[in-house]
Design a protein around this motif. Structure first.
Motif, PDB file in Angstrom:
ATOM      1  N   ALA A  17     -35.708-102.534  -9.343  1.00  0.00           N
ATOM      2  CA  ALA A  17     -36.102-101.154  -9.013  1.00  0.00           C
ATOM      3  C   ALA A  17     -36.946-101.130  -7.732  1.00  0.00           C
ATOM      4  O   ALA A  17     -36.820-100.227  -6.897  1.00  0.00           O
ATOM      5  CB  ALA A  17     -36.885-100.538 -10.179  1.00  0.00           C
ATOM      6  N   ILE A  18     -37.789-102.144  -7.569  1.00  0.00           N
ATOM      7  CA  ILE A  18     -38.634-102.218  -6.367  1.00  0.00           C
ATOM      8  C   ILE A  18     -37.754-102.524  -5.144  1.00  0.00           C
ATOM      9  O   ILE A  18     -37.901-101.889  -4.086  1.00  0.00           O
ATOM     10  CB  ILE A  18     -39.743-103.275  -6.564  1.00  0.00           C
ATOM     11  CG1 ILE A  18     -40.748-102.752  -7.597  1.00  0.00           C
ATOM     12  CG2 ILE A  18     -40.439-103.607  -5.256  1.00  0.00           C
ATOM     13  CD1 ILE A  18     -41.656-103.812  -8.182  1.00  0.00           C
ATOM     14  N   ALA A  19     -36.806-103.459  -5.306  1.00  0.00           N
ATOM     15  CA  ALA A  19     -35.893-103.781  -4.196  1.00  0.00           C
ATOM     16  C   ALA A  19     -35.114-102.529  -3.783  1.00  0.00           C
ATOM     17  O   ALA A  19     -34.925-102.260  -2.596  1.00  0.00           O
ATOM     18  CB  ALA A  19     -34.923-104.878  -4.631  1.00  0.00           C
ATOM     19  N   ARG A  20     -34.697-101.766  -4.760  1.00  0.00           N
ATOM     20  CA  ARG A  20     -33.936-100.538  -4.467  1.00  0.00           C
ATOM     21  C   ARG A  20     -34.799 -99.550  -3.686  1.00  0.00           C
ATOM     22  O   ARG A  20     -34.343 -98.928  -2.731  1.00  0.00           O
ATOM     23  CB  ARG A  20     -33.467 -99.915  -5.789  1.00  0.00           C
ATOM     24  CG  ARG A  20     -32.601 -98.702  -5.597  1.00  0.00           C
ATOM     25  CD  ARG A  20     -32.188 -98.104  -6.907  1.00  0.00           C
ATOM     26  NE  ARG A  20     -33.341 -97.733  -7.722  1.00  0.00           N
ATOM     27  CZ  ARG A  20     -33.256 -97.184  -8.922  1.00  0.00           C
ATOM     28  NH1 ARG A  20     -32.069 -96.976  -9.457  1.00  0.00           N
ATOM     29  NH2 ARG A  20     -34.339 -96.866  -9.597  1.00  0.00           N
ATOM     30  N   ALA A  21     -36.050 -99.431  -4.081  1.00  0.00           N
ATOM     31  CA  ALA A  21     -36.948 -98.499  -3.376  1.00  0.00           C
ATOM     32  C   ALA A  21     -37.189 -98.970  -1.945  1.00  0.00           C
ATOM     33  O   ALA A  21     -37.166 -98.173  -1.006  1.00  0.00           O
ATOM     34  CB  ALA A  21     -38.273 -98.390  -4.130  1.00  0.00           C
ATOM     35  N   PHE A  22     -37.395-100.290  -1.762  1.00  0.00           N
ATOM     36  CA  PHE A  22     -37.614-100.827  -0.420  1.00  0.00           C
ATOM     37  C   PHE A  22     -36.375-100.600   0.456  1.00  0.00           C
ATOM     38  O   PHE A  22     -36.482-100.320   1.648  1.00  0.00           O
ATOM     39  CB  PHE A  22     -37.894-102.325  -0.471  1.00  0.00           C
ATOM     40  CG  PHE A  22     -39.238-102.686  -1.046  1.00  0.00           C
ATOM     41  CD1 PHE A  22     -40.275-101.758  -1.065  1.00  0.00           C
ATOM     42  CD2 PHE A  22     -39.474-103.952  -1.554  1.00  0.00           C
ATOM     43  CE1 PHE A  22     -41.510-102.100  -1.583  1.00  0.00           C
ATOM     44  CE2 PHE A  22     -40.711-104.300  -2.078  1.00  0.00           C
ATOM     45  CZ  PHE A  22     -41.730-103.372  -2.089  1.00  0.00           C
ATOM     46  N   ALA A  23     -35.193-100.745  -0.153  1.00  0.00           N
ATOM     47  CA  ALA A  23     -33.947-100.664   0.618  1.00  0.00           C
ATOM     48  C   ALA A  23     -33.798 -99.310   1.302  1.00  0.00           C
ATOM     49  O   ALA A  23     -33.298 -99.232   2.416  1.00  0.00           O
ATOM     50  CB  ALA A  23     -32.756-100.926  -0.302  1.00  0.00           C
ATOM     51  N   GLN A  50     -29.523-108.565   0.625  1.00  0.00           N
ATOM     52  CA  GLN A  50     -30.753-109.020   1.291  1.00  0.00           C
ATOM     53  C   GLN A  50     -31.994-108.511   0.556  1.00  0.00           C
ATOM     54  O   GLN A  50     -33.005-109.191   0.472  1.00  0.00           O
ATOM     55  CB  GLN A  50     -30.806-108.493   2.722  1.00  0.00           C
ATOM     56  CG  GLN A  50     -29.890-109.238   3.681  1.00  0.00           C
ATOM     57  CD  GLN A  50     -29.860-108.561   5.041  1.00  0.00           C
ATOM     58  OE1 GLN A  50     -30.730-107.757   5.357  1.00  0.00           O
ATOM     59  NE2 GLN A  50     -28.845-108.888   5.818  1.00  0.00           N
ATOM     60  N   TYR A  51     -31.913-107.275   0.059  1.00  0.00           N
ATOM     61  CA  TYR A  51     -33.072-106.707  -0.648  1.00  0.00           C
ATOM     62  C   TYR A  51     -33.278-107.381  -2.000  1.00  0.00           C
ATOM     63  O   TYR A  51     -34.410-107.577  -2.433  1.00  0.00           O
ATOM     64  CB  TYR A  51     -32.932-105.187  -0.770  1.00  0.00           C
ATOM     65  CG  TYR A  51     -33.167-104.532   0.565  1.00  0.00           C
ATOM     66  CD1 TYR A  51     -34.458-104.303   1.029  1.00  0.00           C
ATOM     67  CD2 TYR A  51     -32.104-104.216   1.398  1.00  0.00           C
ATOM     68  CE1 TYR A  51     -34.686-103.749   2.280  1.00  0.00           C
ATOM     69  CE2 TYR A  51     -32.316-103.668   2.655  1.00  0.00           C
ATOM     70  CZ  TYR A  51     -33.615-103.435   3.087  1.00  0.00           C
ATOM     71  OH  TYR A  51     -33.842-102.907   4.326  1.00  0.00           O
ATOM     72  N   LEU A  52     -32.153-107.734  -2.636  1.00  0.00           N
ATOM     73  CA  LEU A  52     -32.266-108.455  -3.903  1.00  0.00           C
ATOM     74  C   LEU A  52     -32.877-109.839  -3.649  1.00  0.00           C
ATOM     75  O   LEU A  52     -33.695-110.338  -4.432  1.00  0.00           O
ATOM     76  CB  LEU A  52     -30.864-108.582  -4.521  1.00  0.00           C
ATOM     77  CG  LEU A  52     -30.740-108.570  -6.031  1.00  0.00           C
ATOM     78  CD1 LEU A  52     -31.556-107.465  -6.656  1.00  0.00           C
ATOM     79  CD2 LEU A  52     -29.278-108.433  -6.426  1.00  0.00           C
ATOM     80  N   HIS A  53     -32.505-110.412  -2.524  1.00  0.00           N
ATOM     81  CA  HIS A  53     -33.042-111.717  -2.133  1.00  0.00           C
ATOM     82  C   HIS A  53     -34.558-111.621  -1.897  1.00  0.00           C
ATOM     83  O   HIS A  53     -35.320-112.502  -2.302  1.00  0.00           O
ATOM     84  CB  HIS A  53     -32.315-112.182  -0.863  1.00  0.00           C
ATOM     85  CG  HIS A  53     -32.794-113.515  -0.377  1.00  0.00           C
ATOM     86  ND1 HIS A  53     -32.562-114.688  -1.068  1.00  0.00           N
ATOM     87  CD2 HIS A  53     -33.515-113.856   0.716  1.00  0.00           C
ATOM     88  CE1 HIS A  53     -33.126-115.686  -0.421  1.00  0.00           C
ATOM     89  NE2 HIS A  53     -33.712-115.219   0.669  1.00  0.00           N
ATOM     90  N   LEU A  54     -34.984-110.517  -1.280  1.00  0.00           N
ATOM     91  CA  LEU A  54     -36.417-110.301  -1.010  1.00  0.00           C
ATOM     92  C   LEU A  54     -37.262-110.392  -2.271  1.00  0.00           C
ATOM     93  O   LEU A  54     -38.400-110.846  -2.235  1.00  0.00           O
ATOM     94  CB  LEU A  54     -36.621-108.894  -0.434  1.00  0.00           C
ATOM     95  CG  LEU A  54     -36.717-108.685   1.053  1.00  0.00           C
ATOM     96  CD1 LEU A  54     -37.042-107.234   1.334  1.00  0.00           C
ATOM     97  CD2 LEU A  54     -37.784-109.580   1.670  1.00  0.00           C
ATOM     98  N   VAL A  55     -36.713-109.897  -3.381  1.00  0.00           N
ATOM     99  CA  VAL A  55     -37.492-109.928  -4.631  1.00  0.00           C
ATOM    100  C   VAL A  55     -37.100-111.129  -5.494  1.00  0.00           C
ATOM    101  O   VAL A  55     -37.402-111.178  -6.688  1.00  0.00           O
ATOM    102  CB  VAL A  55     -37.356-108.600  -5.430  1.00  0.00           C
ATOM    103  CG1 VAL A  55     -37.950-107.444  -4.655  1.00  0.00           C
ATOM    104  CG2 VAL A  55     -35.914-108.324  -5.819  1.00  0.00           C
ATOM    105  N   GLY A  56     -36.401-112.094  -4.870  1.00  0.00           N
ATOM    106  CA  GLY A  56     -36.094-113.355  -5.542  1.00  0.00           C
ATOM    107  C   GLY A  56     -35.043-113.250  -6.631  1.00  0.00           C
ATOM    108  O   GLY A  56     -35.063-114.011  -7.597  1.00  0.00           O
ATOM    109  N   LEU A  57     -34.099-112.306  -6.476  1.00  0.00           N
ATOM    110  CA  LEU A  57     -33.141-112.111  -7.561  1.00  0.00           C
ATOM    111  C   LEU A  57     -31.685-112.178  -7.106  1.00  0.00           C
ATOM    112  O   LEU A  57     -30.804-111.620  -7.769  1.00  0.00           O
ATOM    113  CB  LEU A  57     -33.396-110.752  -8.242  1.00  0.00           C
ATOM    114  CG  LEU A  57     -34.580-110.681  -9.202  1.00  0.00           C
ATOM    115  CD1 LEU A  57     -34.736-109.288  -9.770  1.00  0.00           C
ATOM    116  CD2 LEU A  57     -34.420-111.683 -10.343  1.00  0.00           C
ATOM    117  N   SER A  58     -31.404-112.882  -5.994  1.00  0.00           N
ATOM    118  CA  SER A  58     -30.005-112.906  -5.543  1.00  0.00           C
ATOM    119  C   SER A  58     -29.082-113.533  -6.601  1.00  0.00           C
ATOM    120  O   SER A  58     -27.937-113.137  -6.731  1.00  0.00           O
ATOM    121  CB  SER A  58     -29.848-113.604  -4.193  1.00  0.00           C
ATOM    122  OG  SER A  58     -30.960-114.354  -3.871  1.00  0.00           O
TER     123      SER A  58
END
Ligand SMILES: Nc1ncnc2c1ncn2[C@@H]1O[C@H](COP(=O)(O)OP(=O)(O)OP(=O)(O)O)[C@@H](O)[C@H]1O
Length: 266
Positions: A142-148, A115-123
């Motif tokens: 890296a940003i998706a990981r931080a948000f997660a 879901q977090y990867l999807h948030l940054v458009g990278l699923s």
């Protein structure tokens, strides 16, 4: 109310005693819980070093840094850090990088990580290794990981520097949304070279002097939220504040050049 983050007379020098190089000098600032601080300043003024100190990766040469009243001595799960250089594990796929980070803070499935990867458009890129992604894509992982990890404090060092203009706008807005959601009221400390980014995102902007970095000025950004880019850039108050910051930075650069000229006899 006591500040969440307190920097008190913080100085930092690199090197051994014989060749100490002062990079930060007497930095004092309080950051309130839930505040969005942006930081600008000339190259080499110690912005990344400040992130390193807040992350607990560096120790001040003098002065103290406190988080909720306790001195910061090491990294911790209460602070998520996004560096300029992505810092992903190269042997893990994009999805594994996020899943691994999530599992350090709680039990989580691969679907949650996705879901977090999807948030940054990278699923679509979930099974790719960092080496197979562009710089901008790596930064988005890296940003998706931080948000997660949903930490109370986010320390971000030019997080969108390597991201193309379209994704940059999207990620700035995503960051603003995530700032206000989740279990915690997040506090963000974000370094940028982009004055418009600092103005669009920040509640306050810390402006550093050239090296050794001191706080030159702290500017309140009082435009109401949610902010609209198209409206802001035409707002005379925005244009005036932007010009003020620009001229402060330009004065510093000119001062620095004159110093070099005088020093070398050019
Ligand atoms: N590990 C280190 N050892 C010695 N000197 C260092 C180290 N890290 C940074 N420096 C020096 O400290 C100064 C401040 O560096 P820092 O990266 O904090 O500045 P910055 O404001 O983030 O710069 P930029 O905007 O170019 O990224 C620079 O002169 C840099 O060369």
């Amino acid at each position: 109310m006591e500040a969440l983050l307190q920097l008190e007379a913080v100085s930092l020098a690199y090197g051994n005693n014989a060749s100490n190089r002062l990079v930060l000098s007497d930095v004092t600032v309080d950051v309130k819980e839930g505040e969005f601080i942006t930081v600008v300043g000339p190259s080499g003024c110690g912005k990344s070093s400040t992130i390193g100190l807040l992350a607990g990766l560096l120790t001040p040469t003098s002065g103290t840094i406190r988080l909720q009243g306790t001195p910061i001595t090491r990294p911790g799960p209460d602070r998520a850090v996004v560096f300029q250089d992505y810092s992903l594990f190269p042997w893990m796929t994009a999805l594994e990088n996020i899943h691994f980070a999530l599992q350090q803070v709680r039990k989580a499935t691969r679907e949650e990580a996705l879901q977090y990867l999807h948030l940054v458009g990278l699923s679509e890129a979930k099974d790719k290794y960092p080496g197979e992604l562009s710089g901008g894509m790596r930064q988005r992982v890296a940003i998706a990981r931080a948000f997660a990890v949903d930490a109370p404090v986010y320390l971000m060092d030019e997080p969108f520097g390597a991201v193309d203009a379209k994704n940059r706008i999207y990620l700035q807005d995503l960051l603003l949304r995530l700032w206000k959601t989740g279990e915690h009221s997040k506090t963000i400390f974000l370094v940028t070279h982009d004055i418009d980014e600092a103005l669009y995102l920040g509640d306050r902007i810390i402006i550093f002097t050239p090296s050794p970095g001191r706080i030159r000025r702290i500017v309140e950004v009082s435009f109401t939220r949610p902010r609209t880019r198209a409206y802001l850039v035409h707002d005379p108050a925005y244009i005036q504040l932007r010009n003020e910051i620009l001229s402060l930075l330009q004065d510093d650069l000119i001062g620095e050049l004159e110093l070099v000229e005088g020093g070398t006899g050019i």
